[in-house]
Design an enzyme around this catalytic site. Structure first.
Site, PDB file in Angstrom:
ATOM      1  N   TRP A 256       0.832  -1.206   0.000  1.00 41.96           N
ATOM      2  CA  TRP A 256       0.000   0.000   0.000  1.00 41.96           C
ATOM      3  C   TRP A 256       0.858   1.243   0.000  1.00 41.96           C
ATOM      4  CZ3 TRP A 256      -3.918  -2.047  -1.804  1.00 41.96           C
ATOM      5  CH2 TRP A 256      -4.432  -3.256  -1.328  1.00 41.96           C
TER       6      TRP A 256
ATOM      7  N   LYS B 119     -11.336  -1.779   8.664  1.00 39.54           N
ATOM      8  CA  LYS B 119     -10.589  -2.757   9.423  1.00 39.54           C
ATOM      9  C   LYS B 119     -10.936  -2.639  10.913  1.00 39.54           C
ATOM     10  CE  LYS B 119      -7.726  -2.285   5.564  1.00 39.54           C
ATOM     11  NZ  LYS B 119      -7.797  -3.565   4.921  1.00 39.54           N
TER      12      LYS B 119
ATOM     13  N   ASP C 267      -0.800   6.601   6.576  1.00 41.85           N
ATOM     14  CA  ASP C 267      -1.951   5.729   6.334  1.00 41.85           C
ATOM     15  C   ASP C 267      -2.042   4.802   7.545  1.00 41.85           C
ATOM     16  OD1 ASP C 267      -3.657   3.647   5.623  1.00 41.85           O
ATOM     17  OD2 ASP C 267      -2.625   3.164   3.747  1.00 41.85           O
TER      18      ASP C 267
HETATM   19  C1  LIG Z   1      -2.926  -0.096   5.124  1.00 44.11           C
HETATM   20  C2  LIG Z   1      -3.854  -0.095   3.957  1.00 44.11           C
HETATM   21  N1  LIG Z   1      -3.897   0.978   3.156  1.00 44.11           N
HETATM   22  C3  LIG Z   1      -4.708   1.030   2.091  1.00 44.11           C
HETATM   23  C4  LIG Z   1      -5.541  -0.002   1.773  1.00 44.11           C
HETATM   24  C5  LIG Z   1      -6.454   0.130   0.582  1.00 44.11           C
HETATM   25  O1  LIG Z   1      -7.734   0.468   1.042  1.00 44.11           O
HETATM   26  P1  LIG Z   1      -9.001   0.668   0.090  1.00 44.11           P
HETATM   27  O2  LIG Z   1      -9.352  -0.689  -0.402  1.00 44.11           O
HETATM   28  O3  LIG Z   1     -10.034   1.260   0.965  1.00 44.11           O
HETATM   29  O4  LIG Z   1      -8.602   1.580  -1.014  1.00 44.11           O
HETATM   30  C6  LIG Z   1      -5.546  -1.130   2.593  1.00 44.11           C
HETATM   31  C7  LIG Z   1      -6.408  -2.226   2.340  1.00 44.11           C
HETATM   32  O5  LIG Z   1      -6.991  -2.935   2.039  1.00 44.11           O
HETATM   33  C8  LIG Z   1      -4.671  -1.181   3.693  1.00 44.11           C
HETATM   34  O6  LIG Z   1      -4.637  -2.260   4.486  1.00 44.11           O
HETATM   35 MG   LIG Z   2       0.687  -3.876   3.356  1.00 47.71          MG
END
Ligand SMILES: Cc1ncc(COP(=O)(O)O)c(C=O)c1O
Ligand SMILES: [Mg+2]
Ligand SMILES: Cc1ncc(COP(=O)(O)O)c(C=O)c1O
Ligand SMILES: [Mg+2]
Ligand SMILES: [Mg+2]
Ligand SMILES: [Mg+2]
Lengths: 361, 361
Positions: free
Chosen positions: A101, A195, A171
């Site tokens: 991510w 989460k 994040d």
């Molecule tokens: C730490 C983290 N950041 C970003 C995301 C992406 O999130 P989203 O699916 O809401 O765009 C996730 C997960 O799925 C994540 O665990």
């Molecule tokens: Mg990760």
């Protein structure tokens, strides 16, 4: 009605009492004669829901008055673009790449300016948090970006990086509200709520006010400017109202549980149960390096892919759901967010012990 | 538990049986041992939910195979930017401005290219749909844009504009699924679901495949490219899963009600009840011009602001909620979306008659 222990990485388990309340209020929220799903976002009833949610979050985290709390849409992924579009005033930012991510956020940012990768742990499949005490921070960097808990790899920053005075953006999707936070150390922290807090479809962003300006990347869509939402207290357009309502209930549940210090204690207890067992196990092995281990996502393997698959299948049948690891790591992942009980983790450890016995040679 | 008749313009009333089912399944969706809110979007159970929802929508609208159905986030407002960012290949588009939302879409589009206003009804406070049979369509226009039902002003296109061969893009937020549609006449139609379909936080976009390309406005965020979502069947990132689940239930409800022809008949009946009464009333007057009247949003005034306020207050007390008009029009607005029953409209008309009697001089 049976409930399983749900170890899914997100969307993820929620407090049962929150769900019960939501079910009870589904056709008639507190005498309004309608569901929160059916309620105008300009109504008095919803105004109270969103204001209470914000205030409870402020109480829980001790959010200073000079920080805005925004309820947004688009998932964490939309923040990968909004952060650089809003904050790259000099056109430069430094990214610490500790997982999938963070890497996606870094790649997206490079559309909008010079996005430096100042540290990475990709060399060992993101199994650790690099030393961030003395990084080559760019003089012109508008911010330093981290993904504080790496959901996929089961690693977590236990010390924030030394940003050398630059604004920290984090994040926190998968560690949101899992422990007390010093909000002042961040320029912005944000996360998808799916989460630790609520249903997918809501992002909460906490941003220091001076960072919210009109000086954004050229032609940034109105909806992608933090100022749009900050000026209207998250009601510029129709917000994801039902999701915000559930988040509000989770905040109240957290307060009742004793707040973030108490929840941290419980989270550490749950994580220790699992990690202690893993460290003594002859069959299972944790994949994250010890000092980088996450309190939220515990990754482990047997070393034998077929046995891993067998474990996931048998666990599922025993009422322990969502244990399959992400394809980037393989094996198993137990996500033990705030709403996972100690009993749930104990049941998992008990099952792992039995599985180990049956499969030891 | 009491339920009111909810005339809110959106979020808006939903079928009671849908809410009941959702409440029943809140803690354990069909034996999975978890709520849909807690379910991985990569799980088998959710895969079935989203695939069924898409198929039921395709059945209801008769969506041709060469159209993609996308479940998106960000509200209709985000589409105001995504449409031009994705479709202005020549950098030109024509907008028909029949209300607040069309105007906002037009203004936003002008960030990304030449957005012409080819027709407008602002001269008479958007109380009508202009003649669109022979508009000065730009030779280079990539598309012609309309807001098909103007939620605020209570007007609706009953004939689609003559686009002179150009692609038609329509915001159908407030008339979604209210009557049969010839999808082939559109390049894209989209809407926030929070009026006729489900809880706020989901946008459904139906787009002809050939329009979904990588040739987009420079540096369009990944999340704002239709291709990102189309290639991954709306699962590029975590979708607003619970909202999609409720939409799916509403699609099943619509099928049970007899589909879009049957719902159109019911909607016409409801609208006639109100408009017929308004046309004969000595106190109340509809604000939209007759041949432009919406079947979904019925705007009316007494001509006396204090009396209007009194009406809204008394109606509320009588279990008729959400009747206050938008500030741009004033007076009252009765939104009578699919889920509003004939009985609800009859109750409103009855109340209006009594109010009229009490207040006639
Ligand atoms: C730490 C983290 N950041 C970003 C995301 C992406 O999130 P989203 O699916 O809401 O765009 C996730 C997960 O799925 C994540 O665990
Ligand atoms: Mg990760
Ligand atoms: C026709 C129409 N388009 C767009 C919008 C804006 O929708 P959102 O609040 O989801 O951005 C609305 C409503 O509120 C609407 O009625
Ligand atoms: Mg604090
Ligand atoms: Mg059709
Ligand atoms: Mg309008």
């Amino acid at each position: 009605m049976k409930r399983v222990y749900n170890f899914s990485a997100g969307p993820a388990t929620l407090p049962e009492e929150v769900l019960k309340e939501a079910a009870d209020e589904m056709l008639d929220f507190q005498g309004t004669g309608m569901s929160v799903m059916e309620m105008s976002h300009r109504s008095k009833a919803f105004d109270k829901i969103i204001k209470d949610a914000e205030q409870d979050l402020r109480d829980l985290m001790g959010i200073p008055d000079n920080y805005k709390v925004l309820f947004l849409q688009g998932g964490a992924h939309l923040q990968f673009a909004m952060v650089p579009m809003n904050f790259m005033k000099n056109g430069v930012a430094d990214y610490i790449v500790t997982g999938n991510w963070a890497k996606r956020a870094w790649k997206e940012a490079s559309k909008f300016g010079k996005a430096n990768c100042v540290a990475s742990s990709e060399d060992r499949n993101f199994s650790y948090i690099p030393d961030c005490s003395d990084l080559p921070i760019d003089d012109d960097a508008d911010y330093v970006y981290i993904c504080q808990n790496n959901t996929i790899y089961g690693t977590q920053f236990h010390t924030l990086p030394n940003t050398k005075g630059k604004t920290l953006v984090a994040d926190v999707s998968s560690c949101f509200l899992s422990e007390p936070v010093e909000v002042e150390k961040y320029g912005m922290l944000y996360g998808g709520v799916q989460k630790n807090i609520g249903p997918a479809g809501v992002v909460i962003a906490i941003i220091r006010e001076d960072l919210i300006t009109e000086d954004v990347y050229p032609n940034t869509p109105t909806m992608l400017q933090y100022k749009t939402h900050a000026d209207k207290e998250s009601l510029y357009n129709t917000p994801p109202a039902y999701g915000i309502y559930i988040c509000g209930k989770v905040f109240k549940w957290l307060k009742k549980m004793g707040g973030l210090s108490a929840i941290k204690e419980r989270n550490e207890k749950k994580a220790s149960l699992l990690y202690d067992f893993l460290d003594g196990s002859s069959l299972f092995k944790g994949t994250a390096e010890k000092d980088s281990r996450s309190y939220m996502n515990v990754d482990f393997v047997t070393g034998d892919k077929e046995l891993d698959a067998e474990f996931v299948k048998e666990a599922e049948a025993a009422g322990l759901a969502g244990l399959k690891g992400h394809r980037s790591v393989g094996g198993m992942r137990a996500s033990i967010y705030n709403a996972m009980s100690v009993e749930g983790v104990e049941a998992l450890v008990k099952f792992m012990k039995e599985f180990e016995k049956r499969h030891s040679k």
